[in-house]
Design an enzyme around this catalytic site. Structure first.
Site, PDB file in Angstrom:
ATOM      1  N   GLN A 258       0.843  -1.191   0.000  1.00 47.34           N
ATOM      2  CA  GLN A 258       0.000   0.000   0.000  1.00 47.34           C
ATOM      3  C   GLN A 258       0.882   1.246   0.000  1.00 47.34           C
ATOM      4  OE1 GLN A 258      -2.223   2.962   0.418  1.00 47.34           O
ATOM      5  NE2 GLN A 258      -3.602   1.350   1.073  1.00 47.34           N
TER       6      GLN A 258
ATOM      7  N   LEU B  48     -20.457   2.887   5.068  1.00 53.02           N
ATOM      8  CA  LEU B  48     -21.356   3.139   3.940  1.00 53.02           C
ATOM      9  C   LEU B  48     -20.719   2.754   2.608  1.00 53.02           C
ATOM     10  CD1 LEU B  48     -22.844   6.594   4.996  1.00 53.02           C
ATOM     11  CD2 LEU B  48     -23.758   4.302   5.408  1.00 53.02           C
ATOM     12  N   GLN B  49     -19.410   2.831   2.539  1.00 50.32           N
ATOM     13  CA  GLN B  49     -18.716   2.532   1.291  1.00 50.32           C
ATOM     14  C   GLN B  49     -17.878   1.278   1.481  1.00 50.32           C
ATOM     15  OE1 GLN B  49     -15.932   5.492   0.051  1.00 50.32           O
ATOM     16  NE2 GLN B  49     -15.985   4.866  -2.085  1.00 50.32           N
TER      17      GLN B  49
ATOM     18  N   GLY C 260      -9.298   0.942   0.379  1.00 53.38           N
ATOM     19  CA  GLY C 260     -10.118   1.127   1.576  1.00 53.38           C
ATOM     20  C   GLY C 260      -9.434   0.775   2.881  1.00 53.38           C
ATOM     21  N   GLU C 261      -8.093   0.824   2.929  1.00 50.22           N
ATOM     22  CA  GLU C 261      -7.430   0.437   4.180  1.00 50.22           C
ATOM     23  C   GLU C 261      -7.760   1.382   5.323  1.00 50.22           C
ATOM     24  OE1 GLU C 261      -3.086  -0.380   6.235  1.00 50.22           O
ATOM     25  OE2 GLU C 261      -3.227  -0.388   4.058  1.00 50.22           O
ATOM     26  N   ARG C 262      -7.976   2.651   5.044  1.00 49.94           N
ATOM     27  CA  ARG C 262      -8.313   3.595   6.113  1.00 49.94           C
ATOM     28  C   ARG C 262      -9.620   3.186   6.794  1.00 49.94           C
ATOM     29  NH1 ARG C 262     -11.053   8.606   5.915  1.00 49.94           N
ATOM     30  NH2 ARG C 262     -10.494  10.026   7.593  1.00 49.94           N
TER      31      ARG C 262
ATOM     32  N   ASN D   4      -5.883   6.564  -3.354  1.00 54.74           N
ATOM     33  CA  ASN D   4      -5.340   7.545  -2.422  1.00 54.74           C
ATOM     34  C   ASN D   4      -5.180   8.909  -3.072  1.00 54.74           C
ATOM     35  OD1 ASN D   4      -4.758   6.213   0.191  1.00 54.74           O
ATOM     36  ND2 ASN D   4      -3.548   4.829  -1.055  1.00 54.74           N
TER      37      ASN D   4
END
Length: 286
Positions: A42, A65-66, A82-84, A117
Site C-alpha cells: 500500500q 457506507l462505502q 479502503g485500508e483507512r 489515495n
C-alpha cells in the site's frame, strides 16, 4: 509497455463497483474482519490517529457506507482499496465489514491503491513520489505515459519525483507530515546532502515558513557545501615521520597536500635551522 486506454477504463469500472453504497448492493457482501489483511505494498504508510478515531466514531454510529475493494489471496482477502476504513473499523471493534470481491492481478493492485489515495488526497507528497517511482519501474513507463494514466500533467509528475532526490532523513520528515512540499522544493535548491538535512532541521526547530526557507536556502548552499572526504594518512608516512622526529629531535610531518607528498620539519629560529641542516648533511654523508 502498458496499454493506457484499457487500463483507465478498467480502473474506473472497478472503482464504480467499489463505490457502491446504499441502494446499489448487487456486488457487495460482508466478510469477517479477521479474514481481511492490508496490502503490504500500500503506497500510504501513515494514518493520522485523530482522523482514524473520528472515522471510527462515525462507523460506530452509521456503519461503513462505502465497501472495501478486496481480492481473494490464499486463505484470506487482501485490501485493494479502503485500508483507512479497515483500520477505523478495527478501532470500532466491528466483527464484519462490507466488501466488493474482485479478481485483480498483482500488476493492477498497486495502481488501484495509488489512484484511490490520489483521488482522496490521502497521500503525503513523498508517498505520492514513491508510488510514482514504483509504477514507473513496475510497468516500464515514461513520465509522459504515467501522466496520462493518472490524469496529471507531466510537469506535476516530474516535480513530485524530484522529491526523491532529497536525503532519506528529509523524505522521512515529509512522510511524517513535519515539512511540506513547498519546504521540500526550497530545500532541493541547496547543493549537497549535509546542507539539505541541516536546513530541514532548521525548518522544524524554528517553524519556518516556505518563504523563509526559500530565503535561507542560498546561505546553506554556501555554508554547508560538502567537502571531499579527507584520505587517511598511510601507515608508511606515519612511520617515516616518527623516525625523522627521533633523528632530528623536532616535530616532523609526512603528508599529502593537494595531491603532492611533503615532509614538513618544524624549527624555532635560524640557529635551530642551522642545527637541522647540519644533522641532515651528516645523515647524507653517512
Amino acid at each position: 509497455m502498458a496499454k493506457k486506454s484499457g487500463l483507465g477504463k478498467g480502473l474506473n469500472s472497478l472503482f464504480n463497483e467499489a463505490d457502491a453504497e446504499v441502494g446499489n448492493k448487487r456486488d457487495v457482501t460482508t466478510l469477517p474482519i479477521k479474514k481481511i489483511k492490508p496490502n503490504k505494498n500500500q503506497p500510504r504508510k501513515n494514518f493520522d490517529s485523530s482522523e482514524l478515531a473520528e472515522l471510527s466514531d462515525s462507523i460506530k454510529l452509521n456503519g461503513i457506507l462505502q465497501p472495501l475493494l478486496v481480492r481473494e489471496k490464499n486463505n484470506y482477502y487482501e485490501i485493494v482499496a479502503g485500508e483507512r476504513r479497515y483500520q477505523a473499523a478495527k478501532l470500532a471493534k466491528l466483527e464484519e465489514i462490507p466488501v466488493v470481491i474482485k479478481a485483480i492481478s498483482d500488476e493492477e493492485v498497486f495502481k488501484l491503491a495509488l489512484i484511490e489515495n490520489l483521488q482522496r488526497s490521502d497521500l503525503t507528497p513523498i508517498e505520492e513520489a514513491r508510488g510514482y517511482k514504483q509504477l514507473i519501474k513496475q510497468d516500464n513507463l515514461t513520465q509522459d505515459e504515467l501522466s496520462k494514466i493518472l490524469s496529471k500533467s507531466r510537469s506535476a509528475i516530474a516535480n513530485t519525483l524530484r522529491l526523491l532526490d532529497l536525503p532519506e532523513e528529509v523524505q522521512n520528515l515529509m512522510a511524517e507530515g513535519r515539512i511540506s512540499a513547498g519546504h521540500a522544493r526550497a530545500i532541493l535548491t541547496v547543493s549537497g546532502k549535509e546542507g539539505r538535512i541541516k536546513l530541514a532541521q532548521k525548518v522544524i526547530e524554528e517553524n519556518l515558513s516556505v518563504r523563509q526557507t526559500e530565503n535561507l536556502a542560498p546561505l546553506f548552499s554556501v555554508i554547508t557545501a560538502e567537502r571531499p572526504k579527507r584520505q587517511p594518512t598511510p601507515q608508511s608516512y606515519k612511520r617515516a615521520a616518527r623516525q625523522l622526529r627521533m633523528a632530528l629531535d623536532t616535530t616532523v610531518k609526512v603528508r599529502n597536500v593537494r595531491g603532492k607528498n611533503k615532509i614538513e620539519i618544524e624549527f624555532a629560529d635560524e640557529d635551530e635551522l642551522s642545527v637541522l641542516v647540519e644533522k641532515l648533511v651528516s645523515i647524507r654523508e653517512m
